[in-house]
Design an enzyme around this catalytic site. Structure first.
Site, PDB file in Angstrom:
ATOM      1  N   ASP A  47      53.962 -32.352  18.264  1.00  0.00           N
ATOM      2  CA  ASP A  47      53.128 -32.367  17.048  1.00  0.00           C
ATOM      3  C   ASP A  47      52.305 -31.093  16.924  1.00  0.00           C
ATOM      4  O   ASP A  47      51.081 -31.115  16.791  1.00  0.00           O
ATOM      5  CB  ASP A  47      52.245 -33.615  17.039  1.00  0.00           C
ATOM      6  CG  ASP A  47      53.063 -34.885  16.881  1.00  0.00           C
ATOM      7  OD1 ASP A  47      53.334 -35.260  15.731  1.00  0.00           O
ATOM      8  OD2 ASP A  47      53.451 -35.478  17.904  1.00  0.00           O
ATOM      9  N   ASP A  90      57.790 -32.144  15.192  1.00  0.00           N
ATOM     10  CA  ASP A  90      56.756 -31.897  14.182  1.00  0.00           C
ATOM     11  C   ASP A  90      56.127 -30.521  14.382  1.00  0.00           C
ATOM     12  O   ASP A  90      54.918 -30.378  14.599  1.00  0.00           O
ATOM     13  CB  ASP A  90      55.690 -32.992  14.195  1.00  0.00           C
ATOM     14  CG  ASP A  90      55.972 -34.091  13.185  1.00  0.00           C
ATOM     15  OD1 ASP A  90      57.070 -34.103  12.590  1.00  0.00           O
ATOM     16  OD2 ASP A  90      55.105 -34.973  12.994  1.00  0.00           O
ATOM     17  N   ASN A 122      59.582 -36.056  11.936  1.00  0.00           N
ATOM     18  CA  ASN A 122      59.664 -36.421  10.514  1.00  0.00           C
ATOM     19  C   ASN A 122      59.174 -35.299   9.609  1.00  0.00           C
ATOM     20  O   ASN A 122      59.677 -35.103   8.495  1.00  0.00           O
ATOM     21  CB  ASN A 122      58.889 -37.711  10.239  1.00  0.00           C
ATOM     22  CG  ASN A 122      57.433 -37.634  10.615  1.00  0.00           C
ATOM     23  OD1 ASN A 122      57.100 -37.675  11.800  1.00  0.00           O
ATOM     24  ND2 ASN A 122      56.539 -37.525   9.638  1.00  0.00           N
ATOM     25  N   HIS A 123      58.190 -34.510  10.079  1.00  0.00           N
ATOM     26  CA  HIS A 123      57.653 -33.445   9.229  1.00  0.00           C
ATOM     27  C   HIS A 123      58.575 -32.227   9.146  1.00  0.00           C
ATOM     28  O   HIS A 123      58.303 -31.314   8.367  1.00  0.00           O
ATOM     29  CB  HIS A 123      56.263 -33.037   9.705  1.00  0.00           C
ATOM     30  CG  HIS A 123      55.203 -34.028   9.308  1.00  0.00           C
ATOM     31  ND1 HIS A 123      54.772 -34.165   8.005  1.00  0.00           N
ATOM     32  CD2 HIS A 123      54.527 -34.944  10.031  1.00  0.00           C
ATOM     33  CE1 HIS A 123      53.853 -35.123   7.949  1.00  0.00           C
ATOM     34  NE2 HIS A 123      53.696 -35.608   9.164  1.00  0.00           N
ATOM     35  N   ASP A 126      59.605 -32.130   5.559  1.00  0.00           N
ATOM     36  CA  ASP A 126      58.642 -31.906   4.475  1.00  0.00           C
ATOM     37  C   ASP A 126      59.139 -30.823   3.523  1.00  0.00           C
ATOM     38  O   ASP A 126      58.693 -30.743   2.377  1.00  0.00           O
ATOM     39  CB  ASP A 126      57.286 -31.481   5.045  1.00  0.00           C
ATOM     40  CG  ASP A 126      56.565 -32.618   5.740  1.00  0.00           C
ATOM     41  OD1 ASP A 126      56.926 -33.785   5.497  1.00  0.00           O
ATOM     42  OD2 ASP A 126      55.645 -32.347   6.524  1.00  0.00           O
ATOM     43  N   HIS A 221      60.660 -38.319  18.791  1.00  0.00           N
ATOM     44  CA  HIS A 221      59.550 -38.290  17.836  1.00  0.00           C
ATOM     45  C   HIS A 221      59.500 -39.669  17.183  1.00  0.00           C
ATOM     46  O   HIS A 221      59.918 -39.860  16.047  1.00  0.00           O
ATOM     47  CB  HIS A 221      59.740 -37.193  16.790  1.00  0.00           C
ATOM     48  CG  HIS A 221      58.489 -36.894  16.032  1.00  0.00           C
ATOM     49  ND1 HIS A 221      57.515 -36.037  16.506  1.00  0.00           N
ATOM     50  CD2 HIS A 221      58.011 -37.378  14.864  1.00  0.00           C
ATOM     51  CE1 HIS A 221      56.521 -35.984  15.651  1.00  0.00           C
ATOM     52  NE2 HIS A 221      56.789 -36.801  14.641  1.00  0.00           N
ATOM     53  N   HIS A 256      54.714 -37.991  17.642  1.00  0.00           N
ATOM     54  CA  HIS A 256      54.576 -38.742  16.399  1.00  0.00           C
ATOM     55  C   HIS A 256      53.261 -39.512  16.286  1.00  0.00           C
ATOM     56  O   HIS A 256      52.582 -39.409  15.261  1.00  0.00           O
ATOM     57  CB  HIS A 256      55.749 -39.699  16.186  1.00  0.00           C
ATOM     58  CG  HIS A 256      55.770 -40.353  14.837  1.00  0.00           C
ATOM     59  ND1 HIS A 256      55.652 -39.651  13.661  1.00  0.00           N
ATOM     60  CD2 HIS A 256      55.891 -41.658  14.465  1.00  0.00           C
ATOM     61  CE1 HIS A 256      55.705 -40.488  12.630  1.00  0.00           C
ATOM     62  NE2 HIS A 256      55.851 -41.704  13.092  1.00  0.00           N
ATOM     63  N   GLN A 258      50.657 -38.960  18.081  1.00  0.00           N
ATOM     64  CA  GLN A 258      49.624 -37.942  18.284  1.00  0.00           C
ATOM     65  C   GLN A 258      48.452 -38.453  19.112  1.00  0.00           C
ATOM     66  O   GLN A 258      47.313 -38.526  18.646  1.00  0.00           O
ATOM     67  CB  GLN A 258      49.148 -37.388  16.935  1.00  0.00           C
ATOM     68  CG  GLN A 258      50.258 -36.692  16.173  1.00  0.00           C
ATOM     69  CD  GLN A 258      49.823 -36.130  14.835  1.00  0.00           C
ATOM     70  OE1 GLN A 258      50.549 -36.234  13.852  1.00  0.00           O
ATOM     71  NE2 GLN A 258      48.660 -35.532  14.778  1.00  0.00           N
ATOM     72  N   ARG A 378      42.086 -38.597  10.569  1.00  0.00           N
ATOM     73  CA  ARG A 378      43.255 -39.492  10.566  1.00  0.00           C
ATOM     74  C   ARG A 378      42.889 -40.939  10.894  1.00  0.00           C
ATOM     75  O   ARG A 378      43.281 -41.873  10.177  1.00  0.00           O
ATOM     76  CB  ARG A 378      44.276 -38.962  11.586  1.00  0.00           C
ATOM     77  CG  ARG A 378      45.511 -39.825  11.788  1.00  0.00           C
ATOM     78  CD  ARG A 378      46.334 -39.313  12.979  1.00  0.00           C
ATOM     79  NE  ARG A 378      47.502 -40.136  13.258  1.00  0.00           N
ATOM     80  CZ  ARG A 378      48.744 -39.845  12.896  1.00  0.00           C
ATOM     81  NH1 ARG A 378      48.991 -38.757  12.201  1.00  0.00           N
ATOM     82  NH2 ARG A 378      49.751 -40.638  13.223  1.00  0.00           N
ATOM     83  N   ARG A 382      42.943 -43.657   7.542  1.00  0.00           N
ATOM     84  CA  ARG A 382      44.062 -44.604   7.553  1.00  0.00           C
ATOM     85  C   ARG A 382      43.626 -46.043   7.799  1.00  0.00           C
ATOM     86  O   ARG A 382      44.461 -46.937   7.877  1.00  0.00           O
ATOM     87  CB  ARG A 382      45.094 -44.184   8.607  1.00  0.00           C
ATOM     88  CG  ARG A 382      45.759 -42.860   8.290  1.00  0.00           C
ATOM     89  CD  ARG A 382      46.860 -42.510   9.253  1.00  0.00           C
ATOM     90  NE  ARG A 382      47.486 -41.235   8.893  1.00  0.00           N
ATOM     91  CZ  ARG A 382      48.746 -40.916   9.102  1.00  0.00           C
ATOM     92  NH1 ARG A 382      49.554 -41.789   9.683  1.00  0.00           N
ATOM     93  NH2 ARG A 382      49.241 -39.746   8.752  1.00  0.00           N
ATOM     94  N   ARG A 413      45.172 -34.979   5.296  1.00  0.00           N
ATOM     95  CA  ARG A 413      45.498 -34.479   6.629  1.00  0.00           C
ATOM     96  C   ARG A 413      44.308 -33.937   7.416  1.00  0.00           C
ATOM     97  O   ARG A 413      44.463 -33.578   8.593  1.00  0.00           O
ATOM     98  CB  ARG A 413      46.557 -33.377   6.516  1.00  0.00           C
ATOM     99  CG  ARG A 413      47.797 -33.780   5.761  1.00  0.00           C
ATOM    100  CD  ARG A 413      48.491 -34.984   6.349  1.00  0.00           C
ATOM    101  NE  ARG A 413      49.099 -34.715   7.633  1.00  0.00           N
ATOM    102  CZ  ARG A 413      49.822 -35.587   8.310  1.00  0.00           C
ATOM    103  NH1 ARG A 413      50.024 -36.811   7.823  1.00  0.00           N
ATOM    104  NH2 ARG A 413      50.348 -35.268   9.472  1.00  0.00           N
TER     105      ARG A 413
END
Length: 553
Positions: A47, A90, A122-123, A126, A221, A256, A258, A378, A382, A413
């Protein structure tokens, strides 16, 4: 191959090969020498999110990371060992200086540091697939993902075999299935994210039959969720280890979620602070590690290997110039290094500095001010409505002239500190370049939509920030919905905004892009927020403080 030191692993491999018919003849022999002691050190990060440069306090950064890893390499070599350096993915998204340059400085830094392989995060989706292909071309190491398919074929290598002093090490790449929901739908509509657990089992069988590895590691991830309680997230590393036969994987290098994966006991996190000991999770014979985020730490696992037995001797998370606040002799709070300062490797520093300067030149302009913290941390945003979530949603609502606004918390973010606000601050908060979209629905349709969106689990990016609307959420349904100060009417028409990412089905939201009253405004979210701040500066944070509009029961 069992990381707890059992010596039946070699026998298990032979049996597995024997059960596959002709596989025994195809299986490569071991290259290590019987009764000889070997040492293997595995380093890892995850990450990165654009953090190629140190922060304003002199923490982190790839130049210091390079010095640390080079020093460890020299130490390991002097002690007769070998080393493997892996990333849990990431690399993209989070720091504007990197984002504006498609993470090119990050991949240059990873090349110079000498990474051996990385999992796909996953990023990495983006950006368009063309950008991802460009990044793969920049990298001097393989991108690994066994469970990502396009046109029925794997997009990336499923694994890579490394030979370290005769020890054959297989590294498998795996990516969270959630990418299908949280990746940009515009870029991944032709990409398939299969169950990583199932793919891992298939790949492990193939590895044992064809390559007879001594050690199998998964660079993933997928996230670490305590005792496998993944909530609304896709299954992570714990579920992966439990799904496979015991000891099938020697180690999982994760990402992922983090966080530092440091355990107090069985299925119990430790209260970890930088510089303290860290005990990895152990699930079904597999060690699971993760090095928090942003290059804050380099994870170091030291193993011994003898006669097929792979045994963890020590593990630590090494802070990369992290600091803590202490009170000096004058009673003032100052930041000091937690451990000895790590010098920046000069060649890496010199190579990356022009990228940092180029990015900063475009981002340093002050666009406004605020009189307090705008909360986007974060773990806060969330789980709660916040003033920054409301500020962003308000900017969207005003631009689209809508009745209310919905903003996914995964699109927030970072926080914005009190004082001057730069364009960089805005892009750090909203790095994804989503478009502002809106749709007009009847009250009946709105209720159905909110029953899907407002009920998303907390502690996930799908958790929504709301402005211009109040409601009660209970038992996976909404009630007492009030819009613009008036109770919702089933036959009335309402306009609301939603980021294009979510409108296209991101975060598991209903896909409304085909709705007859759906409009993509073409306005980029960060630009809309920047314009709003410029127009309304100074920002009074009290104006955007949540007022219990959303009640959960």
């Amino acid at each position: 191959m069992n990381n707890q030191g059992f010596t039946l692993a070699s026998l298990a491999l032979v049996i597995a090969a024997g059960c596959s018919g002709s596989a025994m003849a195809e299986t490569a022999p071991h290259e290590w020498i019987a009764d000889q002691d070997y040492k293997l050190t595995i380093l890892h990060t995850n990450d990165n999110h654009g953090n190629f440069w140190q922060n304003k306090y002199g923490e982190r950064g790839m130049a210091a990371r390079a010095t640390l890893i080079n020093n460890i390499r020299s130490q390991v070599k002097a002690n007769g060992g070998s080393l493997l350096l892996l990333s849990g993915g990431d690399i993209n998204t989070g720091v504007p200086e990197s984002d504006l340059q498609d993470a090119e400085p990050d991949f240059i830094g990873m090349n110079m540091i000498g990474y051996d392989a990385m999992a796909i995060g996953n990023h990495e989706f983006d950006n368009s697939l063309d950008v991802l292909a460009k990044q793969e071309g920049w990298a001097n190491f393989p991108f690994l993902a066994a469970n990502i398919y396009k046109d029925g074929k794997r997009m990336f290598d499923a694994y890579k075999i490394f030979n370290k002093d005769g020890i054959k090490i297989a590294v498998i790449g795996l990516t969270t299935e959630d990418t299908a929901d949280i990746g940009n739908p515009e870029f991944i509509k032709q990409v398939e994210f299969r169950d990583p657990k199932v793919e891992a089992k298939l790949v492990i069988a193939e590895l044992k039959a064809k390559h007879n590895p001594d050690v199998i590691i998964a660079a993933t991830h997928m996230g670490h969720y305590l005792n496998g309680n993944n909530g609304s997230n896709a299954p992570g590393d714990v579920q992966l280890a439990r799904y496979l036969n015991e000891g099938s994987l020697d180690m999982i290098i994760g990402g992922h979620s983090q966080e530092p994966v440091c355990m107090e006991g069985v299925n119990e996190y430790a209260e970890f602070n930088p510089g303290q000991d860290c005990k990895p999770d152990l699930q079904n014979g597999t060690y699971i590690v993760q090095a928090h985020e942003w290059g804050k730490y380099v994870g170091r696992a030291d193993y011994s290997f003898k006669n097929g037995s792979f045994t963890l001797q020590s593990y630590k998370l090494i802070p990369v110039n992290l600091k803590k606040k202490v009170e000096n002799t004058e009673g003032k709070k100052v930041r000091v290094f937690i451990e000895d300062e790590i010098a920046q490797e000069q060649s890496v520093f010199n190579k990356l500095k022009p990228f940092q300067e180029k990015g900063q030149a475009a981002l340093s302009v002050v666009i406004g001010q605020s009189n307090g913290l705008l909360q986007g941390e974060r773990n806060v945003v969330r789980n709660n409505q916040t003033n920054l979530g409301h500020l962003i949603a308000t900017a969207h609502m005003q631009r689209a002239k809508s009745d209310f606004a919905i903003m996914n918390s995964g699109g927030v973010r970072a926080s914005i500190e009190a004082g001057d606000i730069s364009y960089k601050s805005v892009l750090t908060v909203q790095p994804f370049a989503n478009m502002i979209t809106y749709v007009e629905m009847t009250g009946k349709e709105v209720i159905a939509y909110l029953n899907e969106v407002a009920t998303k689990s907390k502690d996930s990016g799908a958790y929504a920030q709301f402005v211009g609307i109040s409601m009660t959420v209970a038992n996976k349904q909404v009630s007492n919905v009030v819009i613009g100060g008036k109770a919702l009417e089933p036959t009335a028409t309402y306009r609301f905004t939603i980021p294009s990412f979510n409108a296209a089905g991101g975060d598991g939201y209903p896909n409304i892009s085909a709705h007859p009253a759906y409009v993509n405004t073409g306005y980029v979210d960060a630009e809309v927020l920047k314009d709003y701040i410029q127009t309304h500066s100074p920002i009074d944070v009290a104006d955007f403080a949540p007022k219990n509009e959303i009640t959960y029961r």
